[in-house]
Enzyme design. Structure first.
Site, short mmCIF file in Angstrom:
data_model
loop_
_atom_site.label_atom_id
_atom_site.label_comp_id
_atom_site.label_asym_id
_atom_site.label_seq_id
_atom_site.Cartn_x
_atom_site.Cartn_y
_atom_site.Cartn_z
N SER A 1 0.99 -1.03 -0.05
CA SER A 1 0.12 -0.06 -0.18
C SER A 1 0.85 1.39 -0.05
CB SER A 1 -0.78 0.05 1.20
OG SER A 1 -2.28 0.66 1.01
N LYS B 1 -21.12 18.17 7.41
CA LYS B 1 -20.20 18.68 8.39
C LYS B 1 -20.17 17.44 9.52
CE LYS B 1 -17.68 21.84 10.17
NZ LYS B 1 -16.53 22.25 9.36
#
Length: 302
Positions: free
Chosen positions: A122, A174
């Site tokens: 990764s 949010k």
């Protein structure tokens, strides 16, 4: 001259001589430490290979980038080897290191090589792909070109404890990813869009670093890992071999004959002065911090 004055004179002579000898020893030790910090024996200056270890989960890019820049600017360091044993880590941190590696390779033209030990997956593979050449052992774990985002939802635990979180917000997204409730379809689509974009960046950069067309790399970018033996015909690595192979090959490439001098960054040691002048959290993390688990984006193989 009286016996008392003669004894006093010898006392001050011996005291001054002792202080001078102590000063010489201190200067010598500081000089030795400076030589070690700069990279070892000065007899080997001009024939050195810099080695930077990338171990464990990649949390921050700062130390590695600083080390890379020091080796990049040091003319006595003829080549750099990244000795990697990492499953990856933070997406932004891995990308920042990759960009510095690519800068050294493409702009500074200083040879930089990756040697994967047990794991180079990764984000760690992302970094390795920016080098001139990747070495890996037959049984090394390589690849995992993918992005992951995860966190723990403890909403049910709060309900069990009869605790009810209250949130005031401006903007529907949010508090997206709040660990105290289920995600809405809008939030899932929002996060998936971010993850897909990061995945595209990952694929693009690896394809560019490895010289592989993106179309050819995409079928391999499923988050899957391969052994070093499997990765070679897929062009994910360049050569099977361990760190010693990478070191000797790289040394020969830059014209170093015989055994190359290996230079590693000086390790920072905490002194008593650090305990007095440094924020305690830098040395011993606050236990409350250990309990924090923020949602984040990772190039990480688990």
């Amino acid at each position: 001259m009286s016996e008392e004055k003669r004894s006093s004179g010898w006392f001050w002579f011996l005291l001054g001589g002792g202080l001078f000898a102590a000063l010489v020893v201190v200067v010598a030790l500081l000089g030795y430490a400076a030589v070690k910090t700069l990279g070892g024996d000065s007899n080997f200056r001009g024939s050195s290979v810099g080695v930077i270890d990338i171990n464990g989960v990649i949390v921050s890019a700062q130390n590695t980038v600083d080390q890379l820049r020091k080796f990049e600017q040091d003319d006595s360091i003829k080549a750099i080897i990244l000795h990697i044993n990492s499953p990856g880590g933070g997406a932004a941190a891995s990308q920042e290191i990759y960009e510095e590696v690519s800068h050294i390779r493409n702009e500074k033209k200083k040879p930089i090589v990756a040697s994967i030990e047990s794991i180079g997956a990764s984000g760690a593979y992302y970094i390795a792909s920016g080098t001139n050449r990747i070495y890996a052992n037959n049984a090394s774990i390589v690849g995992s070109i993918g992005v992951i985002m995860e966190w723990t939802n403890y909403g049910d635990l709060l309900k069990w404890a009869k605790l009810k979180p209250e949130v005031l917000k401006a903007g529907s997204l949010k508090d997206a990813g709040s660990p105290v409730r289920e995600m809405t379809p809008e939030e899932k689509a929002y996060f998936q869009g971010l993850i897909d974009n990061m995945h595209e960046q990952f694929i693009h950069d690896v394809a560019q670093g490895r010289g592989i067309p993106e179309a050819a790399l995409k079928p391999l970018a499923t988050g899957q890992v391969w052994t070093g033996q499997q990765a070679l015909p897929l062009h994910l690595i360049d050569k099977q071999g361990g760190f010693r192979d990478a070191l000797l090959d790289t040394a020969r490439q830059v014209g170093i004959s015989g055994e190359p001098n290996v230079v590693k960054p000086a390790k920072k040691r905490h002194s008593l002065l650090d305990l007095i002048t440094t924020d305690a959290d830098d040395l011993w993390p606050n236990p409350e911090r250990l309990l924090e688990k923020q949602a984040g984006f990772y190039f990480l193989w688990k």
